[in-house]
Design an enzyme around this catalytic site. Structure first.
Site, mmCIF file in Angstrom:
data_model
loop_
_atom_site.group_PDB
_atom_site.id
_atom_site.type_symbol
_atom_site.label_atom_id
_atom_site.label_comp_id
_atom_site.label_asym_id
_atom_site.label_seq_id
_atom_site.Cartn_x
_atom_site.Cartn_y
_atom_site.Cartn_z
ATOM 1 C CB SER A 1 -0.964 -0.059 1.190
ATOM 2 O OG SER A 1 -1.997 0.885 1.060
ATOM 3 C CG ASP B 1 -6.744 -2.714 -3.347
ATOM 4 O OD1 ASP B 1 -7.204 -1.626 -2.959
ATOM 5 O OD2 ASP B 1 -5.543 -3.012 -3.259
ATOM 6 C CG HIS C 1 -5.829 -2.238 0.323
ATOM 7 N ND1 HIS C 1 -5.002 -1.909 -0.719
ATOM 8 C CD2 HIS C 1 -5.298 -1.652 1.428
ATOM 9 C CE1 HIS C 1 -4.016 -1.157 -0.271
ATOM 10 N NE2 HIS C 1 -4.170 -0.993 1.036
#
Length: 317
Positions: A160, A256, A286
């Site tokens: 991320s 995601d 995610h």
């Protein structure tokens, strides 16, 4: 409960139902301290995997000390080295929140993991965290042998926001003639400013699937200024030239909101002549690697990533 896509992994769906809303609750409604504590609780693992050893230490960074946690795998070195940059929207995340994942990577890939507690926004906006990550990568490359690591096999990776920082560190290392990086690991990376380029996955997965676009916007407000939108070190997908970067493993998840920007970055790397392995998990959300105690496919994905790191040749950076 929200009416979610039936193709979503049942374990991920059960977890989201337990959280009631996709992000439990949106980051913009929480104080910074509360949001950090929430992620610690969510990503903390009940049964951390044993490793050869762990050591906490500090190195001198560009503006003060940078805490690191060093994980040695079971067995004798020298082992490949992975500098790990945690996620959390540049605001959350910590050495402790990512302890479980780093342990599994150390053992699965047979590598020394150097986990970096870089400065976080909003107290320290861009480029403070990036410069800490770059300094930690320089240090790890220089001291690899001291860590029972192989100086010719140094990778950088993260998830991320940590994937964003990983991509930025590799760009900076290329541009600054910095440390040789042999591989980059980008786990559902945040590499694009949505205000400039809007992807379908933002609409398809922007609510009810753990990370929500309201939270993405809030994180970006904490980390960058509007003037940073064209800066490739803030948003690597904006870089004009991605040639000369190390081989990459890029991991994306079907549910995601960052899915399409990760795919776009993998495509651009490949078009620039970079060797890319793209791992895609259609049914996942995610953050699912960090949720491996709740989502079985998180464990499988960690194993896949570890295999990719093990197979990465030396000296390609």
């Amino acid at each position: 409960m929200p009416d979610r896509d039936p193709e979503l992994d049942p374990q991920a769906a059960a977890l989201l139902d337990e959280l009631e809303t996709g992000v439990a609750p949106p980051s913009s409604t929480l104080s910074v301290a509360t949001g950090r504590a929430l992620l610690e609780d969510l990503f903390g693992v009940e049964e951390p995997e044993p490793v050869g050893s762990t050591t906490d230490l500090e190195i001198q960074g560009p503006s003060g000390p940078i805490p690191l946690r060093i994980y040695l795998p079971v067995g004798e070195g020298p082992s490949p080295v992975l500098v790990f940059l945690h996620g959390g929207g540049w605001v959350r995340g910590s050495l402790d929140a990512y302890d479980g994942l780093c342990r599994r990577l150390a053992n699965g890939a047979g590598c020394v993991v150097v986990s970096v507690a870089y400065r976080r926004a909003p107290e320290h906006p861009f480029p403070a965290g990036l410069e800490d990550c770059y300094a930690a990568t320089e240090w790890a490359a220089e001291h690899a042998a001291d860590l029972a690591g192989d100086p010719d096999r140094v990778a950088v990776g993260g998830d991320s926001a940590g994937g964003n920082l990983t991509a930025a560190v590799t760009l900076a290392a290329r541009d600054r003639d910095g440390p040789e990086i042999d591989h980059q690991l980008l786990i559902y990376p945040a590499v694009n400013p949505p205000s400039v380029r809007w992807f379908d996955s933002y609409d398809e997965n922007g609510t009810d699937y753990f990370l929500e676009m309201d939270s993405v916007d809030w994180y970006l407000d904490q980390y960058v200024e509007p003037a940073d939108v064209g800066n490739a070190y803030a948003f690597p997908l904006r870089a004009r030239d991605l040639s000369g970067l190390p081989p990459a493993t890029v991991l994306t998840a079907g549910f995601d909101p960052l899915r399409d920007e990760g795919i776009a970055y993998a495509d651009r790397l490949e078009a620039a002549g970079v060797d890319v392995e793209h791992l895609h998990y259609d049914a996942q959300i995610h953050g699912f690697l960090s949720l491996y105690e709740r989502i079985d496919e998180g464990r499988e994905a960690i194993d896949d990533v570890a295999a990719s790191l093990r197979a990465a040749p030396a000296g390609e950076g």
